[in-house]
Design a protein around this motif. Structure first.
Motif, PDB file in Angstrom:
ATOM      1  N   ASP A 183       4.104  12.107  -1.321  1.00  0.00           N
ATOM      2  CA  ASP A 183       3.890  10.731  -1.741  1.00  0.00           C
ATOM      3  C   ASP A 183       4.490   9.801  -0.690  1.00  0.00           C
ATOM      4  O   ASP A 183       5.696   9.812  -0.470  1.00  0.00           O
ATOM      5  CB  ASP A 183       4.557  10.502  -3.098  1.00  0.00           C
ATOM      6  CG  ASP A 183       4.222   9.139  -3.694  1.00  0.00           C
ATOM      7  OD1 ASP A 183       3.491   8.366  -3.034  1.00  0.00           O
ATOM      8  OD2 ASP A 183       4.708   8.834  -4.793  1.00  0.00           O
TER       9      ASP A 183
ATOM     10  N   ARG B 170      -5.332   9.966  -1.445  1.00  0.00           N
ATOM     11  CA  ARG B 170      -5.614   8.783  -2.253  1.00  0.00           C
ATOM     12  C   ARG B 170      -4.791   7.602  -1.754  1.00  0.00           C
ATOM     13  O   ARG B 170      -3.643   7.763  -1.339  1.00  0.00           O
ATOM     14  CB  ARG B 170      -5.311   9.061  -3.731  1.00  0.00           C
ATOM     15  CG  ARG B 170      -6.290  10.051  -4.363  1.00  0.00           C
ATOM     16  CD  ARG B 170      -6.062  10.167  -5.869  1.00  0.00           C
ATOM     17  NE  ARG B 170      -7.137  10.900  -6.512  1.00  0.00           N
ATOM     18  CZ  ARG B 170      -7.152  12.220  -6.674  1.00  0.00           C
ATOM     19  NH1 ARG B 170      -6.127  12.946  -6.235  1.00  0.00           N
ATOM     20  NH2 ARG B 170      -8.174  12.811  -7.269  1.00  0.00           N
ATOM     21  N   TYR B 171      -5.395   6.439  -1.825  1.00  0.00           N
ATOM     22  CA  TYR B 171      -4.777   5.215  -1.321  1.00  0.00           C
ATOM     23  C   TYR B 171      -4.579   4.246  -2.492  1.00  0.00           C
ATOM     24  O   TYR B 171      -5.439   4.115  -3.365  1.00  0.00           O
ATOM     25  CB  TYR B 171      -5.652   4.581  -0.243  1.00  0.00           C
ATOM     26  CG  TYR B 171      -5.952   5.529   0.898  1.00  0.00           C
ATOM     27  CD1 TYR B 171      -5.137   5.580   2.013  1.00  0.00           C
ATOM     28  CD2 TYR B 171      -7.048   6.401   0.838  1.00  0.00           C
ATOM     29  CE1 TYR B 171      -5.399   6.464   3.053  1.00  0.00           C
ATOM     30  CE2 TYR B 171      -7.317   7.283   1.870  1.00  0.00           C
ATOM     31  CZ  TYR B 171      -6.490   7.316   2.978  1.00  0.00           C
ATOM     32  OH  TYR B 171      -6.749   8.199   3.989  1.00  0.00           O
ATOM     33  N   TYR B 172      -3.443   3.541  -2.486  1.00  0.00           N
ATOM     34  CA  TYR B 172      -3.105   2.655  -3.596  1.00  0.00           C
ATOM     35  C   TYR B 172      -2.627   1.300  -3.079  1.00  0.00           C
ATOM     36  O   TYR B 172      -2.000   1.204  -2.018  1.00  0.00           O
ATOM     37  CB  TYR B 172      -1.989   3.275  -4.450  1.00  0.00           C
ATOM     38  CG  TYR B 172      -2.357   4.604  -5.061  1.00  0.00           C
ATOM     39  CD1 TYR B 172      -2.864   4.687  -6.352  1.00  0.00           C
ATOM     40  CD2 TYR B 172      -2.198   5.786  -4.336  1.00  0.00           C
ATOM     41  CE1 TYR B 172      -3.209   5.911  -6.911  1.00  0.00           C
ATOM     42  CE2 TYR B 172      -2.540   7.018  -4.884  1.00  0.00           C
ATOM     43  CZ  TYR B 172      -3.046   7.069  -6.170  1.00  0.00           C
ATOM     44  OH  TYR B 172      -3.383   8.287  -6.714  1.00  0.00           O
ATOM     45  N   ARG B 173      -2.947   0.285  -3.858  1.00  0.00           N
ATOM     46  CA  ARG B 173      -2.426  -1.050  -3.594  1.00  0.00           C
ATOM     47  C   ARG B 173      -1.746  -1.543  -4.863  1.00  0.00           C
ATOM     48  O   ARG B 173      -2.389  -1.647  -5.919  1.00  0.00           O
ATOM     49  CB  ARG B 173      -3.538  -2.011  -3.188  1.00  0.00           C
ATOM     50  CG  ARG B 173      -3.018  -3.425  -2.880  1.00  0.00           C
ATOM     51  CD  ARG B 173      -4.127  -4.358  -2.470  1.00  0.00           C
ATOM     52  NE  ARG B 173      -3.609  -5.666  -2.127  1.00  0.00           N
ATOM     53  CZ  ARG B 173      -4.354  -6.704  -1.762  1.00  0.00           C
ATOM     54  NH1 ARG B 173      -5.679  -6.575  -1.690  1.00  0.00           N
ATOM     55  NH2 ARG B 173      -3.802  -7.861  -1.476  1.00  0.00           N
TER      56      ARG B 173
ATOM     57  N   TYR C 204       0.821  -1.207   0.000  1.00  0.00           N
ATOM     58  CA  TYR C 204       0.000   0.000   0.000  1.00  0.00           C
ATOM     59  C   TYR C 204       0.859   1.263   0.000  1.00  0.00           C
ATOM     60  O   TYR C 204       1.959   1.289   0.571  1.00  0.00           O
ATOM     61  CB  TYR C 204      -0.916   0.022   1.225  1.00  0.00           C
ATOM     62  CG  TYR C 204      -2.035  -0.987   1.152  1.00  0.00           C
ATOM     63  CD1 TYR C 204      -3.241  -0.680   0.528  1.00  0.00           C
ATOM     64  CD2 TYR C 204      -1.877  -2.259   1.696  1.00  0.00           C
ATOM     65  CE1 TYR C 204      -4.266  -1.604   0.445  1.00  0.00           C
ATOM     66  CE2 TYR C 204      -2.894  -3.195   1.624  1.00  0.00           C
ATOM     67  CZ  TYR C 204      -4.083  -2.862   1.001  1.00  0.00           C
ATOM     68  OH  TYR C 204      -5.090  -3.784   0.922  1.00  0.00           O
TER      69      TYR C 204
ATOM     70  N   SER D 254      -6.914  16.382  -1.307  1.00  0.00           N
ATOM     71  CA  SER D 254      -7.299  14.978  -1.423  1.00  0.00           C
ATOM     72  C   SER D 254      -6.260  14.054  -0.809  1.00  0.00           C
ATOM     73  O   SER D 254      -5.080  14.395  -0.699  1.00  0.00           O
ATOM     74  CB  SER D 254      -7.488  14.602  -2.899  1.00  0.00           C
ATOM     75  OG  SER D 254      -6.260  14.722  -3.603  1.00  0.00           O
TER      76      SER D 254
ATOM     77  N   ILE E  29       0.254   5.862  -0.102  1.00  0.00           N
ATOM     78  CA  ILE E  29      -0.702   6.954   0.118  1.00  0.00           C
ATOM     79  C   ILE E  29      -0.164   8.216  -0.521  1.00  0.00           C
ATOM     80  O   ILE E  29       1.046   8.494  -0.452  1.00  0.00           O
ATOM     81  CB  ILE E  29      -0.930   7.186   1.633  1.00  0.00           C
ATOM     82  CG1 ILE E  29      -1.423   5.904   2.307  1.00  0.00           C
ATOM     83  CG2 ILE E  29      -1.928   8.321   1.863  1.00  0.00           C
ATOM     84  CD1 ILE E  29      -1.457   5.993   3.828  1.00  0.00           C
ATOM     85  N   ARG E  30      -1.048   8.991  -1.133  1.00  0.00           N
ATOM     86  CA  ARG E  30      -0.627  10.238  -1.784  1.00  0.00           C
ATOM     87  C   ARG E  30      -1.601  11.352  -1.407  1.00  0.00           C
ATOM     88  O   ARG E  30      -2.823  11.163  -1.448  1.00  0.00           O
ATOM     89  CB  ARG E  30      -0.598  10.056  -3.300  1.00  0.00           C
ATOM     90  CG  ARG E  30      -0.035  11.245  -4.074  1.00  0.00           C
ATOM     91  CD  ARG E  30       0.052  10.885  -5.553  1.00  0.00           C
ATOM     92  NE  ARG E  30       0.900   9.709  -5.753  1.00  0.00           N
ATOM     93  CZ  ARG E  30       0.841   8.925  -6.826  1.00  0.00           C
ATOM     94  NH1 ARG E  30      -0.079   9.163  -7.760  1.00  0.00           N
ATOM     95  NH2 ARG E  30       1.659   7.891  -6.944  1.00  0.00           N
TER      96      ARG E  30
ATOM     97  N   ALA F 272      -2.398   0.579  -7.938  1.00  0.00           N
ATOM     98  CA  ALA F 272      -3.779   0.828  -8.366  1.00  0.00           C
ATOM     99  C   ALA F 272      -4.554   1.491  -7.236  1.00  0.00           C
ATOM    100  O   ALA F 272      -4.491   1.055  -6.083  1.00  0.00           O
ATOM    101  CB  ALA F 272      -4.456  -0.475  -8.771  1.00  0.00           C
ATOM    102  N   GLU F 273      -5.293   2.551  -7.545  1.00  0.00           N
ATOM    103  CA  GLU F 273      -6.038   3.267  -6.519  1.00  0.00           C
ATOM    104  C   GLU F 273      -7.152   2.387  -5.941  1.00  0.00           C
ATOM    105  O   GLU F 273      -7.849   1.685  -6.681  1.00  0.00           O
ATOM    106  CB  GLU F 273      -6.639   4.553  -7.085  1.00  0.00           C
ATOM    107  CG  GLU F 273      -7.281   5.432  -6.021  1.00  0.00           C
ATOM    108  CD  GLU F 273      -7.683   6.802  -6.536  1.00  0.00           C
ATOM    109  OE1 GLU F 273      -8.302   7.564  -5.760  1.00  0.00           O
ATOM    110  OE2 GLU F 273      -7.388   7.126  -7.715  1.00  0.00           O
TER     111      GLU F 273
END
Length: 239
Positions: free
Chosen positions: A25, A61-64, A2, A59, A4-5, A67-68
């Motif tokens: 980031d 945003r979370y990613y794995r 994971y 904002s 986070i941005r 991919a968001e």
């Protein structure tokens, strides 16, 4: 893994502007440091990223694996250790682990294995019957870390975990974090200790709610033409 941005992140509490347009980031699998003095916006950032607060603007945003994903996917895999005392002084070390086992709904087998591992790496195995209120500052922080790690999180947020502990305990705590970093989980640590900045894989320097710089510690020092992180903050304050 994971990541986070944030983009243009702002948080206002009435007339108080705790964060003013912070973008950074938090790359996956690294140990990130939020560095700054009291009032810099570190705790506010932690609470925003962990979903405890909602931003005024901007904002998160979370990613794995690039991919968001919605925050709801990360939430059960995220652990947050607040700066203020959050344990129960009358409960023992063992009782705290049992309490968090129930909270996380861990089965008996998983709990037995995980708690044994954590007691070993924190060297608190001999203190299972000791109440939290009777622990030293360093041991108390280790217990808090154990409770946060019991669920095997993929993202770990630690708000000033070494604040107020002795130098030896600080060193031991960082050794624990290095061991966790080898597992490639996302770790975010906030601290006001400038010497701890160089212990991080990436640093994000906050001052009065604004971001001064982000990046690999040595690269940040070189880019800013500074010999130390104290110097960067002094220059930032003058600006």
């Amino acid at each position: 893994m994971y990541s986070i941005r944030t983009e243009g992140l702002k948080k206002h509490f009435g007339a108080v502007k705790a964060l003013e347009g912070v973008s950074f980031d938090l790359s996956a699998g690294l140990l990130h440091g939020l560095i700054g003095s009291d009032g810099a916006g570190k705790t506010t950032t932690m609470r925003l990223v962990s979903g405890l607060l909602k931003p005024t603007a901007g904002s998160i945003r979370y990613y794995r694996d690039g991919a968001e994903v919605p925050f709801g996917e990360l939430r059960p895999r995220l652990a947050y250790m607040p700066q203020q005392a959050s344990l129960y002084p009358d409960l023992s070390v063992a009782e705290h682990l049992e309490f968090f086992r129930e909270l996380y709904r861990l089965d008996a087998g998983t709990f037995k294995k995980r708690s044994a591992e954590l007691l070993e790496i924190t060297r608190l195995g001999k203190f299972g019957d000791r109440r939290a209120g009777q622990l030293s500052g360093g041991m108390y922080k280790k217990l808090g870390l154990m409770c946060a790690l019991l669920q095997s999180p993929q993202a770990l947020l630690l708000d000033e975990p070494t604040n107020g502990v002795d130098p030896i305990s600080r060193r031991e705590f960082w050794e624990l974090l290095y061991g966790l970093a080898e597992q490639k989980i996302l770790i975010i640590v906030s601290t006001a200790y400038m010497d701890e900045a160089e212990r991080c894989s990436r640093v994000h320097l906050l001052d009065s709610g604004r971001l001064l710089a982000s990046g690999e510690p040595r690269a940040v020092l070189k880019e800013r033409g500074a010999a130390s992180f104290e110097e960067i903050f002094i220059k930032g304050a003058k600006v």
